[in-house]
Design a protein around this motif. Structure first.
Motif, PDB file in Angstrom:
ATOM      1  N   THR A 103       0.811  -1.215   0.000  1.00  0.00           N
ATOM      2  CA  THR A 103       0.000   0.000   0.000  1.00  0.00           C
ATOM      3  C   THR A 103       0.844   1.263   0.000  1.00  0.00           C
ATOM      4  N   GLU A 105      -0.161   3.945   1.656  1.00  0.00           N
ATOM      5  CA  GLU A 105      -0.255   4.401   3.045  1.00  0.00           C
ATOM      6  C   GLU A 105      -0.031   3.225   3.974  1.00  0.00           C
ATOM      7  N   LEU A 108      -2.462  -0.387   6.214  1.00  0.00           N
ATOM      8  CA  LEU A 108      -3.736  -0.778   5.637  1.00  0.00           C
ATOM      9  C   LEU A 108      -3.760  -2.266   5.305  1.00  0.00           C
ATOM     10  N   SER A 109      -4.955  -2.807   5.136  1.00  0.00           N
ATOM     11  CA  SER A 109      -5.161  -4.178   4.695  1.00  0.00           C
ATOM     12  C   SER A 109      -6.306  -4.170   3.698  1.00  0.00           C
ATOM     13  N   THR A 112      -9.312  -2.858   5.406  1.00  0.00           N
ATOM     14  CA  THR A 112      -9.354  -1.464   5.863  1.00  0.00           C
ATOM     15  C   THR A 112      -9.065  -0.448   4.756  1.00  0.00           C
ATOM     16  N   LEU A 113      -8.831  -0.918   3.521  1.00  0.00           N
ATOM     17  CA  LEU A 113      -8.714   0.042   2.421  1.00  0.00           C
ATOM     18  C   LEU A 113      -9.990   0.862   2.350  1.00  0.00           C
ATOM     19  N   ASP A 161      -3.744   3.339  -4.714  1.00  0.00           N
ATOM     20  CA  ASP A 161      -3.651   3.150  -3.266  1.00  0.00           C
ATOM     21  C   ASP A 161      -2.884   1.894  -2.883  1.00  0.00           C
TER      22      ASP A 161
END
Length: 310
Positions: A103, A105, A108-109, A112-113, A161
């Protein structure tokens, strides 16, 4: 002693995964020949991923003509059917078969994106799985070496992302620390032949086959043959709408094999799964193919892609 002439694709990934092979063959002398013109690797006029062998034809031709003695392949990219006169003479121990999320950021997973996040991949298999698991995610088509895709992700002004790539690719590049999540095979089913490096020789070159056989892993060979049985029976190749894997199960003195396969429509809206366990890996793979066929899997690949899959 004449050195073994080893052929491999010239990508950074290929060269990094080939270097340990040269070391492991010592004290046998070796020389590496990198191949720059594989159709799937070219920077210009890159071959589409809709046919078998786009990464291997150039190296196989050199092997057949005697220019090299050994070809190094990622098994998932190798031709589904063995090329006449050639054989997969050794399989190296298998690495992690899972895909992973990288990712822009940190932290994140897939779960949780943010809604509407843009995830890049050129793989039909990954895109279909993402459509099923997170239908709100936008898929951006992106091809090229993993290092190139990472530069795009990290570039200023990037609208991507995350990337979904092979876990073993990140590990071989020394970038395991960039992995945000190792994705369960139940979410994104790996490609058949995932994380296996195979060494190919001329079928009649017994001397070379003997020299490389000490690198061979029998357990990986068994799983590889089961998975290639699924590919051959179901008409798959590296970017076909087909995925799966074989796992080896040990219980006391009893060894069994579980083969899972997933066929899906190119638009990612329909998927059919089959899973069988048995004492013979190849017979178990054939049983999985029969179950997929009974469930209508052979018709899924003919489903035309919709706009959402582009």
């Amino acid at each position: 002693m004449e050195p073994l002439r080893i052929g491999a694709r010239a990508s950074l990934m290929s060269l990094l995964q080939t270097a340990p092979i040269l070391a492991d063959l010592a004290p046998t002398p070796t020389v590496l020949r990198p191949f720059y013109g594989a159709g799937g690797d070219r920077e210009k006029d890159r071959a589409p991923l809709d046919a078998d062998g786009v990464f291997s034809k150039e190296i196989e031709s050199a092997l057949l003509s005697g220019e090299i003695d050994v070809a190094v392949h990622c098994l998932k990219d190798a031709p589904t059917h063995d090329t006449a006169g050639l054989t997969m003479a050794a399989f190296l121990p298998r690495d992690d078969i899972r895909d992973c999320l990288v990712t822009h950021e940190a932290g994140l997973s897939l779960a949780t994106l943010p809604e509407g996040a843009v995830v890049a991949t050129s793989s039909l298999r990954r895109a279909a799985a993402l459509h099923i698991h997170r239908p709100d995610i936008e898929i951006a088509r992106m091809r090229g070496p993993v290092s190139e895709r990472l530069r795009t992700l990290d570039g200023s002004g990037s609208d991507v992302d995350g990337l979904v790539v092979a876990t073993c690719s990140m590990e071989r590049l020394g970038l395991a620390h960039r992995i945000a999540e190792r994705i369960s095979p139940e979410v994104i089913c790996p490609p058949l032949g995932a994380a296996i490096i195979a060494l190919q020789t001329r079928e009649d070159d017994m001397e070379t086959r003997k020299k490389i056989f000490r690198l061979h892993d029998t357990a990986t060979e068994t799983e590889a043959e089961a998975e290639r049985t699924v590919l051959r029976q179901m008409g798959g190749f590296c970017n076909a709408p087909l995925a799966g894997y074989c796992t080896t199960n040990h219980s006391g003195r009893v060894t069994t094999y579980t083969v899972r396969a997933r066929a899906f429509s190119p638009d990612g809206k329909t998927a059919i799964d089959a899973r069988c366990t048995g004492k013979d890996a190849t017979k178990t793979a054939l049983a999985v193919c029969q179950r997929l066929t009974d469930l209508g899997a052979r018709g899924l690949a003919k489903t035309p892609p919709t706009e959402s899959s582009e």
